[in-house]
Design a protein around this motif. Sequence first.
Motif, PDB file in Angstrom:
ATOM      1  N   THR A   1      -1.772  16.045 105.006  1.00 47.21           N
ATOM      2  CA  THR A   1      -1.945  17.260 103.848  1.00 47.21           C
ATOM      3  C   THR A   1      -2.932  17.273 102.625  1.00 47.21           C
ATOM      4  OG1 THR A   1      -0.378  15.989 102.368  1.00 47.21           O
ATOM      5  CG2 THR A   1       0.778  17.430 103.913  1.00 47.21           C
TER       6      THR A   1
ATOM      7  N   PHE B   1       3.762  16.831  93.684  1.00 45.50           N
ATOM      8  CA  PHE B   1       2.395  17.107  93.419  1.00 45.50           C
ATOM      9  C   PHE B   1       2.415  18.561  93.599  1.00 45.50           C
ATOM     10  CE2 PHE B   1      -2.105  17.743  95.208  1.00 45.50           C
ATOM     11  CZ  PHE B   1      -2.704  16.927  94.015  1.00 45.50           C
TER      12      PHE B   1
ATOM     13  N   GLU C   1      -4.605   8.869 100.503  1.00 47.33           N
ATOM     14  CA  GLU C   1      -4.341  10.165 100.612  1.00 47.33           C
ATOM     15  C   GLU C   1      -3.835  10.531 101.957  1.00 47.33           C
ATOM     16  OE1 GLU C   1      -7.805  13.135  99.464  1.00 47.33           O
ATOM     17  OE2 GLU C   1      -7.725  13.356 101.863  1.00 47.33           O
TER      18      GLU C   1
ATOM     19  N   VAL D   1       0.726  21.753  93.113  1.00 47.24           N
ATOM     20  CA  VAL D   1      -0.874  22.494  92.764  1.00 47.24           C
ATOM     21  C   VAL D   1      -0.456  23.728  91.938  1.00 47.24           C
ATOM     22  CG1 VAL D   1      -2.648  23.308  93.825  1.00 47.24           C
ATOM     23  CG2 VAL D   1      -1.792  21.243  94.741  1.00 47.24           C
TER      24      VAL D   1
ATOM     25  N   ARG E   1      -2.757  15.359 100.451  1.00 49.20           N
ATOM     26  CA  ARG E   1      -2.270  15.008  99.026  1.00 49.20           C
ATOM     27  C   ARG E   1      -2.301  13.317  98.819  1.00 49.20           C
ATOM     28  NH1 ARG E   1       3.614  18.111  99.305  1.00 49.20           N
ATOM     29  NH2 ARG E   1       3.420  16.617 101.225  1.00 49.20           N
TER      30      ARG E   1
ATOM     31  N   TRP F   1      -9.318  16.841  93.199  1.00 44.47           N
ATOM     32  CA  TRP F   1      -8.177  17.154  92.566  1.00 44.47           C
ATOM     33  C   TRP F   1      -8.238  18.644  92.326  1.00 44.47           C
ATOM     34  CZ3 TRP F   1      -6.287  13.153  88.384  1.00 44.47           C
ATOM     35  CH2 TRP F   1      -5.815  12.256  88.768  1.00 44.47           C
TER      36      TRP F   1
ATOM     37  N   SER G   1       2.210  16.157  88.576  1.00 51.23           N
ATOM     38  CA  SER G   1       2.871  15.335  89.301  1.00 51.23           C
ATOM     39  C   SER G   1       3.816  14.609  88.630  1.00 51.23           C
ATOM     40  CB  SER G   1       1.411  14.290  89.572  1.00 51.23           C
ATOM     41  OG  SER G   1       1.171  14.563  91.128  1.00 51.23           O
TER      42      SER G   1
END
Length: 222
Positions: A148, A167, A144, A169, A150, A36, A42
């Motif tokens: 990507t 998501f 996942e 980041v 993600r 992570w 998120s």
Amino acid sequence: MASATEERIGLFMCLCLFFFLHFSTSTAEDPIPAPWPEQFHSVLFLNRSGSLRKQDLWYDWPNGRNFNIIQYQLDVLKYDLEWNNGTTFLYTLDPFNHTCQVTQYDVGIPRPNWLDGANYLGQQYADNFLCNVWEKVGFIWYYEDVLTKRPVKWIFYDGMITDVMTFEVGAVLDDAHWQAPDYCFNKAEPEPQIHNRRSSFSLDLETAIVGDFRWTLMSEMR
Ligand SMILES: *[C@@H]1O[C@H](CO)[C@@H](O)[C@H](O)[C@H]1NC(C)=O
Ligand SMILES: *[C@@H]1O[C@H](CO)[C@@H](O)[C@H](O)[C@H]1NC(C)=O
Ligand SMILES: *[C@@H]1O[C@H](CO)[C@@H](O)[C@H](O)[C@H]1NC(C)=O
């Protein structure tokens, strides 16, 4: 000239080397979950047996804090503020009744690499994304995005499904929002409950379920 015994030993060692290389390359090829990011936001949709909620997750590892802001469908908005020292505040704000429950866990928030050691299960489509799928300690199935990396979705052992809608980041929630309200602190009896698996009988059912998830996430997933 080598004796028959020496030839057999040589062949045996070749076979060992072959199996060793074969075994180590096949495990090395299994993808591992991306850790992570240290900070992200998120929006999650959760479904537990048809009971739906929208959840804002603010994960903030460098500051040792994790926030779930939970909108139950057509119901209350709940704030679940977790600190790495084990203290968790679960509260409601205006326009809802002022409630606050402080729980002391004996573990902190999950580390960024909490998925380390998960078993790779292969690829599968989830929510129209081609995903790598892992399972960890019979507790979580994690999807996942192959392209990507993600997270797309995860499923807890009790069937609760989390779908990841955004998501972001690096997104961080302002410090001012990480302050639990006054009524979390001015209790007549400020002694927090000690929570672990063995003492969950002291809590109501919903809290016990949440506590059990938290306990597993924080201890076995750290
Ligand atoms: C929620 O999950 C239940 C099964 O537990 C399923 O029947 C239902 O369709 C799901 N609802 C949504 C909106 O995904
Ligand atoms: C843990 O940290 C929070 C935030 O700083 C604080 O409110 C709480 O009292 C701390 N808990 C313990 C047991 O020190
Ligand atoms: C809020 O508090 C009032 C007064 O104590 C009570 O009547 C009401 O049921 C409470 N609402 C909720 C959602 O707990």
